[in-house]
Enzyme design. Structure first.
Site, PDB file in Angstrom:
ATOM      1  CB  CYS A  42     -16.053   4.557  17.444  1.00 59.34           C
ATOM      2  SG  CYS A  42     -16.296   6.352  17.252  1.00 59.34           S
ATOM      3  CG  ASP A  44     -20.601   7.174  19.612  1.00 59.37           C
ATOM      4  OD1 ASP A  44     -21.364   6.966  20.569  1.00 59.37           O
ATOM      5  OD2 ASP A  44     -20.930   7.828  18.596  1.00 59.37           O
ATOM      6  NE  ARG A  46     -24.086   7.472  19.880  1.00 61.28           N
ATOM      7  CZ  ARG A  46     -24.418   8.019  18.718  1.00 61.28           C
ATOM      8  NH1 ARG A  46     -25.679   8.252  18.434  1.00 61.28           N
ATOM      9  NH2 ARG A  46     -23.492   8.322  17.828  1.00 61.28           N
ATOM     10  CG  HIS A  98     -20.497   3.310  15.997  1.00 60.20           C
ATOM     11  ND1 HIS A  98     -21.416   4.329  15.991  1.00 60.20           N
ATOM     12  CD2 HIS A  98     -19.291   3.910  16.167  1.00 60.20           C
ATOM     13  CE1 HIS A  98     -20.796   5.488  16.178  1.00 60.20           C
ATOM     14  NE2 HIS A  98     -19.505   5.261  16.282  1.00 60.20           N
ATOM     15  CB  CYS A 101     -19.342   6.363  12.916  1.00 58.45           C
ATOM     16  SG  CYS A 101     -17.785   6.908  13.644  1.00 58.45           S
TER      17      CYS A 101
HETATM   18 CO    CO Z   1     -18.041   6.643  15.851  1.00 58.47          CO
END
Ligand code: CO
Length: 221
Positions: A42, A44, A46, A98, A101
């Protein structure tokens, strides 16, 4: 300091540190790459793969997008996988999702996200396909966690259907495809135990994994 200058300054410090620890690394990397992994994750902020898997430059080939999708027909994702599997001959393809999400939350909570809704359409379809069982889970975070896992399982199946992977398997190379989940709240990766490296393993492995996630395992394990 301007944020962009901060980036450049941090880069200078990083490059000095790397060079001090490994004086020949940049010269070696300039000659070529031979990573052991391609990572489909992803976007993302993080879950940066190099950071969470503690890998340096040259060690992992990365393709990231919103909600770690590997949709057949997505030229971007298919090209990254082709380059890694066919050109670089990476032995491991990792799909990593993750928990928490935002893409999965948007689908389950029906939050409009503009153009992202179109991107997330395959994830909506996946939710619909398992909706009867997922909607029985009262806690919405738990429901989303299960869809996060189903999404990775589904994307592993998609990766296995891509010509780059199928052709490698047909021609005797055995790149393995794996599914992992990352927890934001403790920084740990978990193996979904769906690793496959042959066409005939895919459907049984995927079906068993879906049953585990949805609680249909006949053995109760
Ligand atoms: Co995500």
């Amino acid at each position: 300091m301007e944020p962009i200058n901060q980036l450049i300054q941090r880069n200078r410090h990083w490059a000095q540190r790397v060079k001090r620890d490994n004086p020949t690394l940049f010269e070696e990397l300039a000659r070529g790459q031979a990573p052991d992994y391609i990572w489909i994750g992803c976007a993302d902020s993080r879950d940066p793969p190099n950071v969470i898997a503690d890998l340096g430059p040259g060690e992992i080939f990365v393709h990231r997008n919103v909600a770690n999708l590997a949709v057949p027909g997505d030229l971007n994702c298919m090209s990254a996988i082709y380059f890694a599997v066919v050109v670089l001959k990476v032995p491991h393809v990792v799909v990593c999702g993750h928990y928490r999400c935002g893409g999965v939350e948007a689908v389950v909570e029906d939050q409009p996200l503009g153009v992202v809704d179109r991107w997330l359409h395959p994830l909506s379809q996946l939710y619909d396909a398992h909706r009867l069982k997922l909607d029985r889970i009262e806690d919405i975070h738990e429901r989303e966690d299960r869809l996060c896992e189903l999404n990775v399982i589904h994307q592993v199946r998609n990766v296995c259907s891509m010509p780059a992977v199928r052709d490698a398997w047909t021609h005797g190379r055995k790149p393995a495809v794996h599914g992992l989940m990352y927890r934001l709240d403790d920084g740990l990766l978990h193996d979904l135990n769906i690793s496959v490296n042959a066409t005939e393993q895919v459907e049984d492995t995927i079906r068993a994994a879906i049953d585990r996630v949805l609680g249909d395992d006949a053995n109760g394990s």
